[in-house]
Design a protein around this motif. Structure first.
Motif, PDB file in Angstrom:
ATOM      1  N   LEU A 239      49.942  52.640  36.171  1.00 14.99           N
ATOM      2  CA  LEU A 239      49.915  51.575  37.169  1.00 14.99           C
ATOM      3  C   LEU A 239      48.481  51.423  37.680  1.00 14.99           C
ATOM      4  CD1 LEU A 239      53.050  52.590  39.288  1.00 14.99           C
ATOM      5  CD2 LEU A 239      52.952  51.422  37.086  1.00 14.99           C
ATOM      6  N   ALA A 240      48.227  50.370  38.445  1.00 13.39           N
ATOM      7  CA  ALA A 240      46.871  50.174  38.961  1.00 13.39           C
ATOM      8  C   ALA A 240      46.898  49.245  40.156  1.00 13.39           C
ATOM      9  CB  ALA A 240      45.956  49.615  37.875  1.00 13.39           C
ATOM     10  N   ILE A 241      45.791  49.229  40.849  1.00 20.26           N
ATOM     11  CA  ILE A 241      45.555  48.286  41.940  1.00 20.26           C
ATOM     12  C   ILE A 241      44.274  47.534  41.608  1.00 20.26           C
ATOM     13  CG2 ILE A 241      44.986  48.049  44.391  1.00 20.26           C
ATOM     14  CD1 ILE A 241      46.711  50.521  44.923  1.00 20.26           C
ATOM     15  N   VAL A 242      44.359  46.198  41.564  1.00 22.28           N
ATOM     16  CA  VAL A 242      43.202  45.381  41.180  1.00 22.28           C
ATOM     17  C   VAL A 242      43.087  44.189  42.115  1.00 22.28           C
ATOM     18  CG1 VAL A 242      43.368  46.047  38.743  1.00 22.28           C
ATOM     19  CG2 VAL A 242      44.549  43.983  39.555  1.00 22.28           C
ATOM     20  N   ASN A 243      42.030  43.414  41.912  1.00 20.65           N
ATOM     21  CA  ASN A 243      41.841  42.221  42.738  1.00 20.65           C
ATOM     22  C   ASN A 243      42.869  41.149  42.353  1.00 20.65           C
ATOM     23  OD1 ASN A 243      40.557  39.882  41.049  1.00 20.65           O
ATOM     24  ND2 ASN A 243      39.478  41.729  40.358  1.00 20.65           N
ATOM     25  N   PRO A 244      43.244  40.302  43.306  1.00 22.82           N
ATOM     26  CA  PRO A 244      44.305  39.313  43.052  1.00 22.82           C
ATOM     27  C   PRO A 244      43.918  38.244  42.038  1.00 22.82           C
ATOM     28  CG  PRO A 244      43.279  38.899  45.172  1.00 22.82           C
ATOM     29  CD  PRO A 244      42.729  40.210  44.688  1.00 22.82           C
ATOM     30  N   LEU A 245      42.631  37.962  41.867  1.00 24.78           N
ATOM     31  CA  LEU A 245      42.215  36.934  40.909  1.00 24.78           C
ATOM     32  C   LEU A 245      42.458  37.378  39.475  1.00 24.78           C
ATOM     33  CD1 LEU A 245      38.850  35.844  42.573  1.00 24.78           C
ATOM     34  CD2 LEU A 245      41.057  34.687  42.701  1.00 24.78           C
ATOM     35  N   THR A 246      41.985  38.582  39.155  1.00 23.94           N
ATOM     36  CA  THR A 246      42.194  39.104  37.800  1.00 23.94           C
ATOM     37  C   THR A 246      43.670  39.325  37.538  1.00 23.94           C
ATOM     38  OG1 THR A 246      40.023  40.162  37.846  1.00 23.94           O
ATOM     39  CG2 THR A 246      41.585  40.949  36.196  1.00 23.94           C
ATOM     40  N   ALA A 247      44.394  39.823  38.542  1.00 23.59           N
ATOM     41  CA  ALA A 247      45.828  40.050  38.382  1.00 23.59           C
ATOM     42  C   ALA A 247      46.546  38.746  38.054  1.00 23.59           C
ATOM     43  CB  ALA A 247      46.403  40.671  39.651  1.00 23.59           C
ATOM     44  N   ALA A 248      46.206  37.674  38.749  1.00 17.55           N
ATOM     45  CA  ALA A 248      46.849  36.380  38.499  1.00 17.55           C
ATOM     46  C   ALA A 248      46.501  35.846  37.112  1.00 17.55           C
ATOM     47  CB  ALA A 248      46.441  35.379  39.572  1.00 17.55           C
ATOM     48  N   ALA A 249      45.239  36.049  36.693  1.00 17.96           N
ATOM     49  CA  ALA A 249      44.820  35.558  35.384  1.00 17.96           C
ATOM     50  C   ALA A 249      45.490  36.320  34.247  1.00 17.96           C
ATOM     51  CB  ALA A 249      43.301  35.656  35.259  1.00 17.96           C
ATOM     52  N   CYS A 250      45.784  37.594  34.467  1.00 19.37           N
ATOM     53  CA  CYS A 250      46.358  38.441  33.410  1.00 19.37           C
ATOM     54  C   CYS A 250      47.879  38.541  33.480  1.00 19.37           C
ATOM     55  CB  CYS A 250      45.760  39.846  33.485  1.00 19.37           C
ATOM     56  SG  CYS A 250      43.992  39.916  33.146  1.00 19.37           S
TER      57      CYS A 250
END
Length: 293
Positions: A239-250
């Motif tokens: 699992l991971a925690i990332v920024n919302p922009l990259t998460a939405a794009a992926c």
């Protein structure tokens, strides 16, 4: 010599039209005036440009050689005028953008698509870079616009906010936690976790939150790239925690995105060079960036 642009213009008109009458019509002037200007040019040069035969003008070899040079100069002037007019229509305008790799993948493409829809002639150069190189290049005024996370004050650079949001969790869609609408930090206990590199500021922030909550994770894989983090999660490595922009794009195709019960702020800032000549399209791009953010 006191040769003026008017003299060269008269000479070119006579060579182009083939007669004084035709040249006068081209320049919207009288034949006597044009004849005086032509005679004055020959006087200043010290040699004849035309032979007079039965009231007609015949160009000399010197005149033909001079005309070739004049034509090259007028063609260059034409290009200058075309360029000046094109700049007024944004044709050939160039916009240079320096940004974090994650932003070139997640936020910038859609904003640029909107900008180019209304300014189709604009050329855009995108250079991905990480700090400290990104900070140094913006301070050196090399780019029209910079995009960074958690921007710190830089000499010669004005900082403006673009986005303020929260980091999010990413996990495989078939993971048991994917059934939850929001994840607590305690949900990550003892689970494999994909981290950013140890020198990443968000890695330090995330680690501090888990330490404060007393939650231990399995830290087996780390990387500098938010896109790589998402792909590692998609592959089932943790699992991971990332920024919302990259998460939405992926998101999608096996990757789920969930909000966190705690706020881990994520910010995107615009870096504007103070001493670089202003590029009018920067403000237009910023409007599109903020709209999509």
């Amino acid at each position: 010599m006191d040769i003026q642009h008017r003299h060269i213009e008269v000479f070119r008109a006579v060579m182009t039209a083939g007669s004084v009458t035709g040249a006068a019509a081209l320049l919207h002037t009288s034949q006597p005036t044009l004849s005086r200007d032509l005679a004055r040019l020959e006087q200043l040069l010290g040699y004849a440009l035309f032979e007079r035969e039965r009231g007609r003008l015949k160009a000399t070899a010197r005149a033909r050689a001079l005309f070739d040079e004049v034509e090259r100069s007028f063609q260059g002037l034409g290009r200058v005028i075309e360029r000046a007019q094109a700049l007024g229509r944004d044709e050939g305008a160039e916009l240079s953008v320096l940004c974090l790799p994650a932003l070139s993948h997640a936020l910038l493409p859609t904003a640029l698509a909107a900008l180019l829809a209304t300014h189709p002639q604009v050329r855009v150069d995108i250079t991905p870079a990480e700090p400290p190189l990104l900070d140094a290049w913006m301070s050196e005024q090399r780019f029209d616009l910079g995009l960074a996370e958690q921007a710190t004050p830089l000499p010669g650079v004005r900082v403006e906010p673009v986005l303020e949001a929260d980091e999010v969790a990413v996990l495989p869609v078939d993971h048991p936690l994917a059934s939850r609408a929001r994840l607590q930090l305690s949900d990550f206990a003892a689970l494999p976790f994909i981290s950013f590199a140890s020198d990443d500021p968000y890695r330090r922030e995330i680690d501090a939150r888990f330490t404060a909550a007393g939650v231990q994770r399995q830290l087996r894989v780390q990387t500098h790239s938010a896109v790589a983090v998402c792909e590692l999660v998609r592959a089932g490595l943790g699992l991971a925690i990332v920024n919302p922009l990259t998460a939405a794009a992926c998101a999608g195709d096996g990757l789920a995105v969930r909000p966190l019960a705690v706020s881990i702020p994520y910010r995107v800032s615009a870096l504007l060079p103070v001493h670089r000549p202003a590029q009018p399209l920067v403000e237009a791009l910023l409007r599109h960036l903020r709209a999509r953010a």
